[in-house]
Design an enzyme around this catalytic site. Structure first.
Site, PDB file in Angstrom:
ATOM      1  N   ARG A 110      25.804  34.667 -26.241  1.00 20.45           N
ATOM      2  CA  ARG A 110      25.088  33.978 -25.145  1.00 20.45           C
ATOM      3  C   ARG A 110      23.772  33.370 -25.629  1.00 20.45           C
ATOM      4  O   ARG A 110      23.028  32.800 -24.837  1.00 20.45           O
ATOM      5  CB  ARG A 110      24.813  34.959 -24.002  1.00 20.45           C
ATOM      6  CG  ARG A 110      26.085  35.276 -23.169  1.00 20.45           C
ATOM      7  CD  ARG A 110      25.835  36.368 -22.148  1.00 20.45           C
ATOM      8  NE  ARG A 110      24.717  36.052 -21.279  1.00 20.45           N
ATOM      9  CZ  ARG A 110      23.921  36.962 -20.707  1.00 20.45           C
ATOM     10  NH1 ARG A 110      24.124  38.255 -20.940  1.00 20.45           N
ATOM     11  NH2 ARG A 110      22.944  36.595 -19.921  1.00 20.45           N
ATOM     12  N   LYS A 111      23.451  33.515 -26.917  1.00 27.06           N
ATOM     13  CA  LYS A 111      22.195  32.969 -27.455  1.00 27.06           C
ATOM     14  C   LYS A 111      22.373  31.548 -27.988  1.00 27.06           C
ATOM     15  O   LYS A 111      23.290  31.283 -28.771  1.00 27.06           O
ATOM     16  CB  LYS A 111      21.663  33.843 -28.593  1.00 27.06           C
ATOM     17  CG  LYS A 111      21.212  35.223 -28.157  1.00 27.06           C
ATOM     18  CD  LYS A 111      20.663  35.997 -29.345  1.00 27.06           C
ATOM     19  CE  LYS A 111      20.245  37.396 -28.943  1.00 27.06           C
ATOM     20  NZ  LYS A 111      19.845  38.212 -30.103  1.00 27.06           N
TER      21      LYS A 111
ATOM     22  N   ASN B 140       4.338  25.055 -33.136  1.00 28.55           N
ATOM     23  CA  ASN B 140       3.223  24.762 -34.040  1.00 28.55           C
ATOM     24  C   ASN B 140       2.616  23.424 -33.638  1.00 28.55           C
ATOM     25  O   ASN B 140       3.311  22.398 -33.640  1.00 28.55           O
ATOM     26  CB  ASN B 140       3.705  24.692 -35.494  1.00 28.55           C
ATOM     27  CG  ASN B 140       4.017  26.079 -36.028  1.00 28.55           C
ATOM     28  OD1 ASN B 140       3.279  27.027 -35.783  1.00 28.55           O
ATOM     29  ND2 ASN B 140       5.128  26.207 -36.729  1.00 28.55           N
TER      30      ASN B 140
ATOM     31  N   LYS C 202       0.347  20.577 -34.657  1.00 30.49           N
ATOM     32  CA  LYS C 202      -0.178  20.113 -35.936  1.00 30.49           C
ATOM     33  C   LYS C 202      -1.233  19.031 -35.784  1.00 30.49           C
ATOM     34  O   LYS C 202      -2.258  19.045 -36.464  1.00 30.49           O
ATOM     35  CB  LYS C 202       0.970  19.621 -36.813  1.00 30.49           C
ATOM     36  CG  LYS C 202       1.864  20.793 -37.245  1.00 30.49           C
ATOM     37  CD  LYS C 202       3.064  20.330 -38.023  1.00 30.49           C
ATOM     38  CE  LYS C 202       3.868  21.506 -38.538  1.00 30.49           C
ATOM     39  NZ  LYS C 202       3.204  22.267 -39.598  1.00 30.49           N
TER      40      LYS C 202
ATOM     41  N   ASP D 253       9.607  22.327 -23.682  1.00 33.01           N
ATOM     42  CA  ASP D 253      10.491  23.261 -22.971  1.00 33.01           C
ATOM     43  C   ASP D 253      11.560  22.505 -22.179  1.00 33.01           C
ATOM     44  O   ASP D 253      12.740  22.872 -22.179  1.00 33.01           O
ATOM     45  CB  ASP D 253       9.657  24.153 -22.041  1.00 33.01           C
ATOM     46  CG  ASP D 253      10.491  25.240 -21.366  1.00 33.01           C
ATOM     47  OD1 ASP D 253      11.319  25.867 -22.055  1.00 33.01           O
ATOM     48  OD2 ASP D 253      10.329  25.449 -20.148  1.00 33.01           O
TER      49      ASP D 253
END
Lengths: 230, 230
Positions: A196-197, A173, A175, A151
């Protein structure tokens, strides 16, 4: 009163200090601005080698080392105290204890890392050594600690490309588990921007790149300076 | 030598202590087994009220409070020392410092939480108060800390239903930021089992349930006792 996005954007736009420089708070002599993204005695040989390699890449200006602090420059703004004192959740004592999650551990026990960015390629690379206080299954890094460093890395990638933004989605994911105290390499890349994404992906691999520990995609939304956060 | 799943399964099956009981290590007098899932002076009135409410629900046996420790019972097993000393990453000093990530903070600064489970309904509920060392955007909990408490909660839900399992996927939508030092409620539910796959979902809401802070889905894989973790 809840903090406005406008105030946050001012905060994120605050000047950064040069590597290793320690600033002092406007309100006290307490050291609040040490740069943690430099080697300390807990760093393994692997982490030091990667750091040195990328510091060399910074010499021609294509890459840049990103400083990292325990407390944000927010505390330099006059509106800080007013904001938190108005909060129904935080007491003044707690306010003074606020620290960035990834920098809230003693040297070597938690998140040891340094990030480098390449703004032209829209990439952020993070070298991460997870200390013994990040344990999940015995002997391995907690999935939440992996999510945290992912993050932080994808967030930095989004912020470099699009300014202040917050995580809207994080899809990981897992792994292969990551042994405690080993060093891994996170590579994040801005894939797409839609209004804005901001869409950012990330991989977590062993130093020799042979083991893919985790993969993630993320969506960030640029903050609107005219709206409050909550 | 890498740790085998069989050893991990033995660990997870180790006996738990009654609430508040402190165990002592077989190898030293150091306290290693304090139960942290009980009120301490840092708990807010909100967190204490929720704790009391659910302790009442435990009286008829439908719900059970889950103890939580800083170090796992792994350290009670003879193979522990052998395992880690063989690791290429961990020094003996670091091995002795290993702590569960969510319990590695001083009281009130990090993750304050208690979980309750209802095995018949296949649910785990977690009441969480995020302290000042979990800061992300100033004044709010770091997305990684939210991911961590979600991972811990869905992981507990998976483990109660299916035995030892590890996170394979975690997909989180962050909808509204969580103010530092506030209390939120996580509700996780086992949705489906397919062979060794366990699907668990989770919501994070304000105490009054009016604000949905985050939503998550997760996939866990039951560990195979005959295979190593890495």
């Amino acid at each position: 009163m809840l903090r406005s996005c406008a105030a946050l954007l001012r905060t994120l736009g605050a000047p950064r200090g040069p590597p290793g420089v320690v600033w002092r708070s406007f309100s006290s002599e307490k050291v609040i601005h040490k740069d943690f993204a430099v080697p300390n005695p807990s760093w393994s040989k692997d982490l030091r080698l990667l750091f040195d390699q990328f510091m060399k890449k910074c010499e021609d200006g294509s890459w840049e080392r990103l400083p990292s602090h325990r407390q944000t420059p927010l505390q330099k703004f006059e509106d800080f105290k007013t904001h938190f004192l108005d909060s129904k959740h935080m007491k003044e004592e707690q306010m003074s204890q606020a620290q960035n999650f990834t920098r809230s551990f003693e040297d070597g026990l938690g998140f040891e890392y340094v990030m480098f960015c390449n703004d032209i390629e829209k990439m952020v690379v993070c070298f991460f050594q997870g200390g013994p206080h990040l344990q999940g299954v015995p002997g391995f890094i907690h999935g939440g600690a992996i999510a945290t460093i992912i993050d932080a890395t994808v967030g930095m990638c989004a912020n470099r490309a699009g300014g202040a933004a917050m995580t809207a989605n994080l899809n990981i994911n897992f792994k292969r588990p990551i042994p405690l105290c080993s060093v891994v390499v996170l590579k994040s890349q801005l894939d797409k921007v839609e209004g804005r994404k901001l869409f950012v992906s990330c991989s977590v691999r062993s130093i020799d790149e042979k083991t893919l520990h985790s993969e993630a995609t993320s969506l960030f939304i640029k903050l609107d300076p005219n709206k409050r956060l909550t």
